[in-house]
Write a protein that holds these residues in place. Structure first.
Motif, PDB file in Angstrom:
ATOM      1  N   UNK A  80      -9.127  -8.812  -4.615  1.00  0.00           N
ATOM      2  CA  UNK A  80     -10.225  -9.758  -4.815  1.00  0.00           C
ATOM      3  C   UNK A  80     -10.919 -10.083  -3.501  1.00  0.00           C
ATOM      4  N   UNK A  81     -10.306  -9.718  -2.388  1.00  0.00           N
ATOM      5  CA  UNK A  81     -10.798 -10.193  -1.093  1.00  0.00           C
ATOM      6  C   UNK A  81     -11.343  -9.044  -0.249  1.00  0.00           C
ATOM      7  N   UNK A  82     -10.935  -8.984   1.009  1.00  0.00           N
ATOM      8  CA  UNK A  82     -11.462  -7.990   1.937  1.00  0.00           C
ATOM      9  C   UNK A  82     -10.521  -6.797   2.084  1.00  0.00           C
ATOM     10  N   UNK A  83      -9.530  -6.704   1.208  1.00  0.00           N
ATOM     11  CA  UNK A  83      -8.479  -5.698   1.358  1.00  0.00           C
ATOM     12  C   UNK A  83      -7.253  -6.317   2.009  1.00  0.00           C
ATOM     13  N   UNK A  84      -6.186  -5.534   2.115  1.00  0.00           N
ATOM     14  CA  UNK A  84      -4.921  -6.000   2.718  1.00  0.00           C
ATOM     15  C   UNK A  84      -4.340  -7.209   1.999  1.00  0.00           C
ATOM     16  N   UNK A  85      -4.567  -7.290   0.721  1.00  0.00           N
ATOM     17  CA  UNK A  85      -4.043  -8.425  -0.052  1.00  0.00           C
ATOM     18  C   UNK A  85      -2.573  -8.239  -0.403  1.00  0.00           C
ATOM     19  N   UNK A  86      -2.069  -7.018  -0.188  1.00  0.00           N
ATOM     20  CA  UNK A  86      -0.690  -6.727  -0.597  1.00  0.00           C
ATOM     21  C   UNK A  86      -0.665  -5.951  -1.905  1.00  0.00           C
ATOM     22  N   UNK A  87      -1.738  -5.175  -2.146  1.00  0.00           N
ATOM     23  CA  UNK A  87      -1.811  -4.390  -3.379  1.00  0.00           C
ATOM     24  C   UNK A  87      -0.719  -3.335  -3.438  1.00  0.00           C
ATOM     25  N   UNK A  88      -0.400  -2.761  -2.265  1.00  0.00           N
ATOM     26  CA  UNK A  88       0.581  -1.675  -2.212  1.00  0.00           C
ATOM     27  C   UNK A  88       1.907  -2.118  -2.798  1.00  0.00           C
ATOM     28  N   UNK A  89       2.328  -3.296  -2.394  1.00  0.00           N
ATOM     29  CA  UNK A  89       3.612  -3.811  -2.878  1.00  0.00           C
ATOM     30  C   UNK A  89       3.593  -4.047  -4.389  1.00  0.00           C
ATOM     31  N   UNK A  90       2.509  -4.651  -4.881  1.00  0.00           N
ATOM     32  CA  UNK A  90       2.409  -4.930  -6.321  1.00  0.00           C
ATOM     33  C   UNK A  90       2.344  -3.608  -7.096  1.00  0.00           C
ATOM     34  N   UNK A  91       1.631  -2.646  -6.549  1.00  0.00           N
ATOM     35  CA  UNK A  91       1.543  -1.338  -7.208  1.00  0.00           C
ATOM     36  C   UNK A  91       2.915  -0.681  -7.232  1.00  0.00           C
ATOM     37  N   UNK A  92       3.581  -0.721  -6.088  1.00  0.00           N
ATOM     38  CA  UNK A  92       4.905  -0.105  -5.997  1.00  0.00           C
ATOM     39  C   UNK A  92       5.835  -0.729  -7.039  1.00  0.00           C
ATOM     40  N   UNK A  93       5.711  -2.037  -7.181  1.00  0.00           N
ATOM     41  CA  UNK A  93       6.533  -2.785  -8.125  1.00  0.00           C
ATOM     42  C   UNK A  93       6.220  -2.387  -9.573  1.00  0.00           C
ATOM     43  N   UNK A  94       4.925  -2.340  -9.897  1.00  0.00           N
ATOM     44  CA  UNK A  94       4.517  -2.049 -11.275  1.00  0.00           C
ATOM     45  C   UNK A  94       4.596  -0.555 -11.595  1.00  0.00           C
ATOM     46  N   UNK A  95       4.612   0.235 -10.539  1.00  0.00           N
ATOM     47  CA  UNK A  95       4.657   1.691 -10.737  1.00  0.00           C
ATOM     48  C   UNK A  95       5.906   2.079 -11.511  1.00  0.00           C
ATOM     49  N   UNK A  96       6.970   1.347 -11.258  1.00  0.00           N
ATOM     50  CA  UNK A  96       8.247   1.608 -11.921  1.00  0.00           C
ATOM     51  C   UNK A  96       8.069   1.818 -13.430  1.00  0.00           C
ATOM     52  N   UNK A  97       7.207   1.004 -14.040  1.00  0.00           N
ATOM     53  CA  UNK A  97       7.033   1.090 -15.491  1.00  0.00           C
ATOM     54  C   UNK A  97       5.891   2.027 -15.882  1.00  0.00           C
ATOM     55  N   UNK A  98       5.336   2.749 -14.915  1.00  0.00           N
ATOM     56  CA  UNK A  98       4.196   3.619 -15.227  1.00  0.00           C
ATOM     57  C   UNK A  98       4.633   5.072 -15.301  1.00  0.00           C
ATOM     58  N   UNK A  99       3.821   5.851 -16.002  1.00  0.00           N
ATOM     59  CA  UNK A  99       4.043   7.296 -16.031  1.00  0.00           C
ATOM     60  C   UNK A  99       3.115   7.990 -15.052  1.00  0.00           C
ATOM     61  N   UNK A 100       1.957   7.359 -14.815  1.00  0.00           N
ATOM     62  CA  UNK A 100       0.941   8.000 -13.986  1.00  0.00           C
ATOM     63  C   UNK A 100       0.302   6.935 -13.080  1.00  0.00           C
ATOM     64  N   UNK A 101       0.203   7.226 -11.798  1.00  0.00           N
ATOM     65  CA  UNK A 101      -0.493   6.323 -10.876  1.00  0.00           C
ATOM     66  C   UNK A 101      -1.686   7.084 -10.303  1.00  0.00           C
ATOM     67  N   UNK A 102      -2.851   6.455 -10.341  1.00  0.00           N
ATOM     68  CA  UNK A 102      -4.101   7.165 -10.032  1.00  0.00           C
ATOM     69  C   UNK A 102      -4.878   6.465  -8.930  1.00  0.00           C
ATOM     70  N   UNK A 103      -5.246   7.212  -7.898  1.00  0.00           N
ATOM     71  CA  UNK A 103      -6.226   6.720  -6.917  1.00  0.00           C
ATOM     72  C   UNK A 103      -7.599   7.124  -7.445  1.00  0.00           C
ATOM     73  N   UNK A 104      -8.542   6.187  -7.454  1.00  0.00           N
ATOM     74  CA  UNK A 104      -9.847   6.500  -8.059  1.00  0.00           C
ATOM     75  C   UNK A 104     -11.041   6.352  -7.120  1.00  0.00           C
ATOM     76  N   UNK A 105     -10.819   5.860  -5.911  1.00  0.00           N
ATOM     77  CA  UNK A 105     -11.949   5.674  -4.971  1.00  0.00           C
ATOM     78  C   UNK A 105     -11.404   5.671  -3.552  1.00  0.00           C
TER      79      UNK A 105
END
Ligand code: GDP
Length: 424
Positions: A8-33
């Motif tokens: 929501x901000x200028x970046x560096x919000x800690x998205x990596x950690x949240x993604x890493x955490x939620x990735x566990x329950x995912x089958x596919x993780x996608x970079x789109x931009x």
């Protein structure tokens, strides 16, 4: 189901950690931009990693990691990152690269440097990874898609044509060495060898995955305020940072994105130039920078000290709104535990007028923060697992922010580790 994780901000919000955490329950993780100009920091059982190009699912062997068509693909950077992982005992990740993704060319990086040099003091504070020249070329329709690597004859012709054009600028505008088309063509053939095993039709793959009921995670880079349309133009990045762009940059229908997890940081930090209304300076900023993130607020890609500021309700509410937040993850809250009082920017004053909606750049540059002060909680909240167990002043801070945002805070991150998370 498709979920997006965005800032929501200028970046560096800690998205990596949240993604890493939620990735566990995912089958596919996608970079789109985006490209290798920013990065996530991820800490897990293998150690601490800075990912710039690889999707954050690479640490789980059940996940297919996808580089979507919207990404600025820097092939050597991608392969160095893979090498870094495998040399540190992470199993080789499953990887799929869109045949429609375009490549950052060696000259994009050069032009980025040359242009920053030429602009001198008026530069954008680019990370010089070639992202702006890359996207300019993409939209000027002179970029190279990965698929073109497999059409040798037309590739050769195009390389020559592009070099001719780039060399005019190199000679007359930048006064720098010219490009050699033979060398560039050879480099392209090397790139082909590197990516060949991973290239495929991403949108068809994702279409099938959605039909099969798989869990997809769209992983955003940077945040709303760096979006070229809705951010602090021109001090923005060159591709959209919004969840909406996830549909375009991955090649899926927009209505499939059911959850937009928007990461909001408990204080502000920014890299690069541009208006930053709640910015703080001097010792106050140094202390927050030192204590911030995990080991200080320094760019994951550049190592540059980040600019620091108090939480900005105006910017963050706008940031959530443009993302279409269904959930807010409120991060790095533990860092604020040292403060007696916590200033929060609740509105802007522009030419004597109080505003609550994030303005366009000209006004933003004149904006002064309207500050309210909340009581600090003066203790370490790491390790706490239940919302009720947080100190009262800490809950007050969260609830104050939530009310100002107008979007539900459903996750609170109180430490850099995978398990430092409180669900609400
Ligand atoms: P991203 O680009 O949004 O992924 O953000 P970065 O990875 O650049 O920045 C986040 C930094 O903060 C990293 O060093 C993380 O390890 C760290 N971090 C993430 N969440 C938390 C948290 O809740 N508390 C603390 N102390 N650090 C965090």
């Amino acid at each position: 189901m498709v979920k997006a994780i965005v800032g929501a901000n200028w970046g560096d919000e800690g998205k990596g950690k949240i993604t890493d955490m939620l990735a566990k329950e995912s089958d596919i993780v996608i970079r789109f931009q985006g490209g290798a100009n920013a990065g996530h920091t991820i800490i897990n059982n293998y150690g601490k990693f800075a990912l710039h190009t690889l999707p954050s699912g690479v640490f789980y062997d059940h996940i297919t990691n996808v580089i979507g068509n919207g990404v600025a693909l820097n092939i050597p950077v991608l392969f160095n990152e893979i090498k870094e992982l495998t040399s540190r005992n992470v199993p080789m990740p499953k990887l799929l690269i869109s045949d429609r993704a375009q490549m950052v060319m060696p000259y994009h990086i050069l032009f980025d440097q040359y242009e920053e040099e030429r602009l001198g003091g008026k530069s954008f504070g680019s990370t010089k990874s070639g992202i702006a020249p890359f996207y300019s070329d993409k939209y000027a329709k002179i970029g190279f898609q990965v698929s073109e690597l497999f059409e040798e004859e037309t590739l050769r012709e195009k390389v020559e044509r592009i070099c001719e054009m780039k060399n005019v600028l190199l000679e007359h505008l930048y006064h720098k060495p010219l490009l050699n088309p033979d060398e560039l063509f050879e480099t392209m053939l090397e790139y082909r060898k590197m990516v060949e095993p991973y290239v495929g039709d991403v949108s068809a793959f994702l279409d099938q995955a959605i039909k099969d009921g798989k869990e997809l995670l769209l992983e955003g880079q940077l945040g709303t305020l760096k979006d070229p349309d809705h951010g602090i133009y021109p001090m923005v990045t060159s591709s959209s940072t919004l969840a909406a762009y996830g549909a375009v940059g991955a090649g899926i229908p927009p209505y499939e994105i059911k959850k937009v997890i928007t990461v909001v940081k408990a204080y502000s930090s920014a890299v690069g130039a541009g208006a930053f209304v709640s910015e703080i300076f001097g010792e106050e900023a140094d202390e927050l920078r030192r204590r911030g993130g995990d080991g200080g607020e320094y760019g994951a890609t550049t190592g540059r000290p980040r600019r620091m500021g108090w939480f900005d309700c105006v910017a963050s509410r706008y940031g959530c709104r443009l993302q279409g937040a269904t959930d807010v993850a409120f991060t790095v809250l533990d860092v604020l535990g040292y403060l007696d009082e916590i200033p929060v920017c609740v509105a802007y004053e522009v030419d004597g007028e109080i505003i609550h909606d994030f303005p366009t750049t000209g006004k933003l540059e004149k904006a002064k923060p309207v500050i309210e002060t909340l009581k600090g909680w003066k203790c370490d909240i790491r390790g706490i697992k239940k919302y009720e167990d947080l100190p009262e002043n800490c809950r007050n801070y969260i609830e104050f922010v939530e009310e100002k945002l107008g979007y539900p805070i459903t996750m609170i991150s109180n430490g850099p580790g995978r398990d430092d998370i409180i669900y609400r």
